[in-house]
Design a protein around this motif. Sequence first.
Motif, PDB file in Angstrom:
ATOM      1  N   GLN A 179      30.073  46.031  63.831  1.00  0.00           N
ATOM      2  CA  GLN A 179      30.086  47.070  62.789  1.00  0.00           C
ATOM      3  C   GLN A 179      29.177  48.235  63.168  1.00  0.00           C
ATOM      4  O   GLN A 179      29.533  49.409  62.971  1.00  0.00           O
ATOM      5  CB  GLN A 179      29.642  46.461  61.454  1.00  0.00           C
ATOM      6  CG  GLN A 179      30.634  45.484  60.862  1.00  0.00           C
ATOM      7  CD  GLN A 179      30.090  44.767  59.638  1.00  0.00           C
ATOM      8  OE1 GLN A 179      28.880  44.590  59.490  1.00  0.00           O
ATOM      9  NE2 GLN A 179      30.987  44.327  58.756  1.00  0.00           N
ATOM     10  N   ALA A 180      28.003  47.922  63.726  1.00  0.00           N
ATOM     11  CA  ALA A 180      27.081  48.980  64.142  1.00  0.00           C
ATOM     12  C   ALA A 180      27.681  49.807  65.282  1.00  0.00           C
ATOM     13  O   ALA A 180      27.552  51.041  65.303  1.00  0.00           O
ATOM     14  CB  ALA A 180      25.752  48.372  64.578  1.00  0.00           C
ATOM     15  N   ARG A 183      30.070  52.256  63.809  1.00  0.00           N
ATOM     16  CA  ARG A 183      29.402  53.399  63.166  1.00  0.00           C
ATOM     17  C   ARG A 183      28.944  54.425  64.208  1.00  0.00           C
ATOM     18  O   ARG A 183      29.057  55.639  63.996  1.00  0.00           O
ATOM     19  CB  ARG A 183      28.210  52.905  62.336  1.00  0.00           C
ATOM     20  CG  ARG A 183      28.572  51.993  61.177  1.00  0.00           C
ATOM     21  CD  ARG A 183      29.308  52.730  60.063  1.00  0.00           C
ATOM     22  NE  ARG A 183      28.443  53.693  59.400  1.00  0.00           N
ATOM     23  CZ  ARG A 183      27.667  53.404  58.351  1.00  0.00           C
ATOM     24  NH1 ARG A 183      27.633  52.153  57.891  1.00  0.00           N
ATOM     25  NH2 ARG A 183      26.942  54.337  57.771  1.00  0.00           N
ATOM     26  N   LEU A 199      22.529  50.740  71.575  1.00  0.00           N
ATOM     27  CA  LEU A 199      21.905  49.735  70.713  1.00  0.00           C
ATOM     28  C   LEU A 199      20.874  48.895  71.483  1.00  0.00           C
ATOM     29  O   LEU A 199      19.780  48.634  70.976  1.00  0.00           O
ATOM     30  CB  LEU A 199      22.978  48.823  70.121  1.00  0.00           C
ATOM     31  CG  LEU A 199      23.916  49.468  69.096  1.00  0.00           C
ATOM     32  CD1 LEU A 199      25.074  48.540  68.770  1.00  0.00           C
ATOM     33  CD2 LEU A 199      23.158  49.849  67.834  1.00  0.00           C
ATOM     34  N   CYS A 214      21.004  46.685  64.473  1.00  0.00           N
ATOM     35  CA  CYS A 214      22.388  46.843  64.034  1.00  0.00           C
ATOM     36  C   CYS A 214      22.514  46.741  62.522  1.00  0.00           C
ATOM     37  O   CYS A 214      23.255  47.506  61.889  1.00  0.00           O
ATOM     38  CB  CYS A 214      23.276  45.806  64.708  1.00  0.00           C
ATOM     39  SG  CYS A 214      23.432  46.016  66.488  1.00  0.00           S
ATOM     40  N   ARG A 215      21.780  45.807  61.945  1.00  0.00           N
ATOM     41  CA  ARG A 215      21.833  45.631  60.495  1.00  0.00           C
ATOM     42  C   ARG A 215      21.329  46.887  59.777  1.00  0.00           C
ATOM     43  O   ARG A 215      21.899  47.308  58.754  1.00  0.00           O
ATOM     44  CB  ARG A 215      21.014  44.403  60.094  1.00  0.00           C
ATOM     45  CG  ARG A 215      21.245  43.942  58.664  1.00  0.00           C
ATOM     46  CD  ARG A 215      20.582  42.612  58.385  1.00  0.00           C
ATOM     47  NE  ARG A 215      21.257  41.509  59.044  1.00  0.00           N
ATOM     48  CZ  ARG A 215      20.760  40.773  60.022  1.00  0.00           C
ATOM     49  NH1 ARG A 215      19.536  41.022  60.466  1.00  0.00           N
ATOM     50  NH2 ARG A 215      21.447  39.783  60.547  1.00  0.00           N
ATOM     51  N   ILE A 217      21.502  49.922  60.889  1.00  0.00           N
ATOM     52  CA  ILE A 217      22.527  50.958  61.048  1.00  0.00           C
ATOM     53  C   ILE A 217      23.670  50.741  60.065  1.00  0.00           C
ATOM     54  O   ILE A 217      24.166  51.690  59.440  1.00  0.00           O
ATOM     55  CB  ILE A 217      23.050  50.967  62.501  1.00  0.00           C
ATOM     56  CG1 ILE A 217      21.947  51.471  63.440  1.00  0.00           C
ATOM     57  CG2 ILE A 217      24.307  51.831  62.636  1.00  0.00           C
ATOM     58  CD1 ILE A 217      22.270  51.305  64.902  1.00  0.00           C
ATOM     59  N   VAL A 218      24.084  49.489  59.899  1.00  0.00           N
ATOM     60  CA  VAL A 218      25.180  49.183  58.983  1.00  0.00           C
ATOM     61  C   VAL A 218      24.789  49.500  57.540  1.00  0.00           C
ATOM     62  O   VAL A 218      25.583  50.047  56.767  1.00  0.00           O
ATOM     63  CB  VAL A 218      25.592  47.701  59.125  1.00  0.00           C
ATOM     64  CG1 VAL A 218      26.576  47.301  58.020  1.00  0.00           C
ATOM     65  CG2 VAL A 218      26.204  47.452  60.490  1.00  0.00           C
ATOM     66  N   PRO A 222      23.668  55.465  61.004  1.00  0.00           N
ATOM     67  CA  PRO A 222      23.038  55.774  62.271  1.00  0.00           C
ATOM     68  C   PRO A 222      21.885  56.781  62.145  1.00  0.00           C
ATOM     69  O   PRO A 222      20.924  56.717  62.911  1.00  0.00           O
ATOM     70  CB  PRO A 222      24.182  56.353  63.113  1.00  0.00           C
ATOM     71  CG  PRO A 222      25.429  55.833  62.473  1.00  0.00           C
ATOM     72  CD  PRO A 222      25.103  55.736  61.006  1.00  0.00           C
ATOM     73  N   THR A 225      18.306  55.579  61.897  1.00  0.00           N
ATOM     74  CA  THR A 225      17.713  55.027  63.109  1.00  0.00           C
ATOM     75  C   THR A 225      17.567  56.067  64.199  1.00  0.00           C
ATOM     76  O   THR A 225      16.527  56.126  64.884  1.00  0.00           O
ATOM     77  CB  THR A 225      18.571  53.859  63.637  1.00  0.00           C
ATOM     78  OG1 THR A 225      18.644  52.836  62.637  1.00  0.00           O
ATOM     79  CG2 THR A 225      17.989  53.276  64.916  1.00  0.00           C
TER      80      THR A 225
END
Length: 228
Positions: A179-180, A183, A199, A214-215, A217-218, A222, A225
């Motif tokens: 998912q990240a 995005r 990442l 990643c979490r 970002i989700v 983005p 971060t």
Amino acid sequence: MDSFRDRFGDVPRGLSGAGTLEETMQYAVEAATQLIAGCECSEISVVENKKSFVTIATTSDAVRRSAEMQRELNEGPILDALGDSEIIYVADLSDDERWPVWGPKTYDLELRSMIGIQLYVGERTYGTMSFYSEEVDGFSPTDRDAAYVFASQVSAAIASVKNTENLQAALANRLVIGQAQGRLMQRFGVTADQSFAILTRASQDRNRKLVDICRAIVVSGPEATFGE
């Protein structure tokens, strides 16, 4: 006299259907009081380190208190079983020179004899399972053998549940990472390989786990971060 096969034949099925790791352990200690002659109560404790443990499942307040006293006094069969003692039998807890303080205190809780057995996951000691009787010398040699067979089945069930939970966690992490990546690909116009490289670099630069990056970002996008 019943055979071990008759007594324990349905145990793997019951353990495998118990649910989570904690539920599996609770099922095990409750089943022990039904399957092991002389066993009035039982507990499972899990290793934290070589000389530390946490008690996960018990069938009585007395057993839980007994485990707490082992931590407080820094003596007792759970601690010994975390070391080199694969199986321990104590015929009379009021009179065992190995644990001169813990033993009598546990005897006063009306726990008079016990079996302690290591639980393994692979080659590593994962924890211990204890079986207590309210009678002095409450377990015959056959009872001790039965407890060992039962604890072996519990070890196998714990390993299976841990493998399943690890696989589920890995799949969940893979989903979050995917998912990240999506995005990042949408926001910055990069490829899948490029998004993964971004990442991993962010994880290294920030000294954070990849899945945590990643979490974030989700959840927050983005920009939170990497900025605009």
